[in-house]
Each structure stands twice: as C-alpha cells, then as structure tokens.
Design a protein around this motif. Structure first.
Motif, mmCIF file in Angstrom:
data_model
loop_
_atom_site.group_PDB
_atom_site.id
_atom_site.type_symbol
_atom_site.label_atom_id
_atom_site.label_comp_id
_atom_site.label_asym_id
_atom_site.label_seq_id
_atom_site.Cartn_x
_atom_site.Cartn_y
_atom_site.Cartn_z
ATOM 1 N N GLU A 182 0.671 -1.233 -0.051
ATOM 2 C CA GLU A 182 0.085 -0.051 -0.014
ATOM 3 C C GLU A 182 1.099 1.257 -0.091
ATOM 4 O O GLU A 182 0.517 2.099 -0.533
ATOM 5 C CB GLU A 182 -1.053 -0.078 1.289
ATOM 6 N N LEU A 234 0.779 3.772 -3.059
ATOM 7 C CA LEU A 234 0.186 5.249 -2.775
ATOM 8 C C LEU A 234 1.137 6.207 -3.259
ATOM 9 O O LEU A 234 0.710 7.468 -3.658
ATOM 10 C CB LEU A 234 -0.215 5.417 -1.030
ATOM 11 N N HIS A 270 -4.584 3.587 -9.003
ATOM 12 C CA HIS A 270 -5.798 3.942 -8.125
ATOM 13 C C HIS A 270 -6.646 2.517 -7.887
ATOM 14 O O HIS A 270 -6.917 2.470 -6.660
ATOM 15 C CB HIS A 270 -6.670 5.027 -8.397
ATOM 16 N N LEU A 330 -4.403 0.319 -5.600
ATOM 17 C CA LEU A 330 -4.402 0.909 -4.249
ATOM 18 C C LEU A 330 -6.088 0.690 -3.470
ATOM 19 O O LEU A 330 -5.788 0.264 -2.201
ATOM 20 C CB LEU A 330 -4.285 2.623 -4.171
ATOM 21 N N GLY A 331 -7.086 0.799 -4.079
ATOM 22 C CA GLY A 331 -8.223 0.493 -3.504
ATOM 23 C C GLY A 331 -8.442 -1.160 -3.385
ATOM 24 O O GLY A 331 -9.036 -1.642 -1.948
ATOM 25 N N ARG A 371 -6.205 -1.647 -0.040
ATOM 26 C CA ARG A 371 -6.885 -1.200 0.987
ATOM 27 C C ARG A 371 -8.012 -2.096 1.645
ATOM 28 O O ARG A 371 -8.525 -2.232 2.811
ATOM 29 C CB ARG A 371 -7.493 0.385 0.966
ATOM 30 N N ARG A 404 -11.932 3.569 2.713
ATOM 31 C CA ARG A 404 -10.606 4.175 2.100
ATOM 32 C C ARG A 404 -10.517 3.599 0.596
ATOM 33 O O ARG A 404 -9.839 4.295 -0.297
ATOM 34 C CB ARG A 404 -9.528 4.312 2.590
ATOM 35 N N SER A 455 -10.278 5.459 -3.353
ATOM 36 C CA SER A 455 -9.003 5.300 -4.306
ATOM 37 C C SER A 455 -9.170 5.288 -5.426
ATOM 38 O O SER A 455 -8.426 5.667 -6.489
ATOM 39 C CB SER A 455 -8.343 4.034 -3.744
#
Length: 132
Positions: free
Chosen positions: A96, A100, A113, A116-117, A120, A128, A132
């Motif tokens: 992460e 990020l 993105h 990252l989602g 998370r 969160r 993302s």
C-alpha cells in the motif's frame, strides 16, 4: 546509438526497449544489464530489468525495482511494480505504501488507483478503498 557510444547507459536501455517490442528476451536482458553496468543508477534501466526479472520469476526483480525507486524516488511505474511484488509476498502494508507513493507521483494512473483500492480493501478499509 550503442555503436556510437558503447558505454552509454541510455543507448543500451533504449535498445532494450526496442528488443522488448521485438520480443527478444535474451537481447533485452543483455541490453538492460549493460545499461545498469554503464550507469548503476539508471532508473529506467533498473525498472525495465526489474520487470524482466519478475516475468522470469526471479526474486531479484523486486530489488531492481527498489533500486530504480532509490535512483528516482518518483518513478511511478517502479513504485507500482514494487507494490505488486510486496503484495505477492504478503506485505500488504508495504504494498500500500508503494502504490500510494505511485499514485502521488502519477495521479492520473487509473491502474495505480485501482490497485490502491484493492490493497485497502484487503486490509479491511472499505471506506478508503472506495475513495482510491
């Protein structure tokens, strides 16, 4: 370019990219290694070498991507790949952090993105993940 400047890191790196397009695996490996030998901190050559090593299943791919990030801290592609490698190794927090940083370096990168989602979400942070 390599003939004109046989020790030129950029020329070797560019030749490696050309060989990648031609699917010349042995040739691209030779070119990326030559670029790194000519200039150990050449971020793009390190990144491309890391991708190649990862595709071959070589654990050194992560080290090459990490070296690319050290050479150029905002190298979004290297950060993104480093994040994927860390995730595969079970280091979700490290993954992460890398992704990020890639998103911050290249805010328009939809894949970063999305990744990252997903990371998370894996950590149980649905709120969160959606942002993302």
């Amino acid at each position: 370019a390599v003939r004109a400047e046989p020790r030129g890191a950029k020329a070797h790196s560019d030749l490696g990219v050309l060989r990648t397009q031609r699917e010349d695996v042995a040739g691209k490996a030779e070119s990326f290694f030559a670029a790194v030998r000519a200039k150990p901190g050449h971020a793009n050559a390190l990144y491309n070498l890391g991708v190649l090593q990862t595709q071959r299943g070589d654990a050194a791919g992560g080290e090459s991507c990490l070296a690319a990030v050290r050479a150029e801290p905002g190298h979004a592609n290297a950060l993104y790949n480093l994040g994927e490698l860390r995730d595969r190794r079970g280091d979700v927090a490290g993954a992460e952090e890398s992704v990020l940083t890639a998103v911050r370096a290249s805010p328009g990168d939809a894949d970063a993105h999305d990744n990252l989602g997903v990371l998370r979400s894996q950590r149980g942070d649905a709120a969160r993940a959606e942002e993302s």
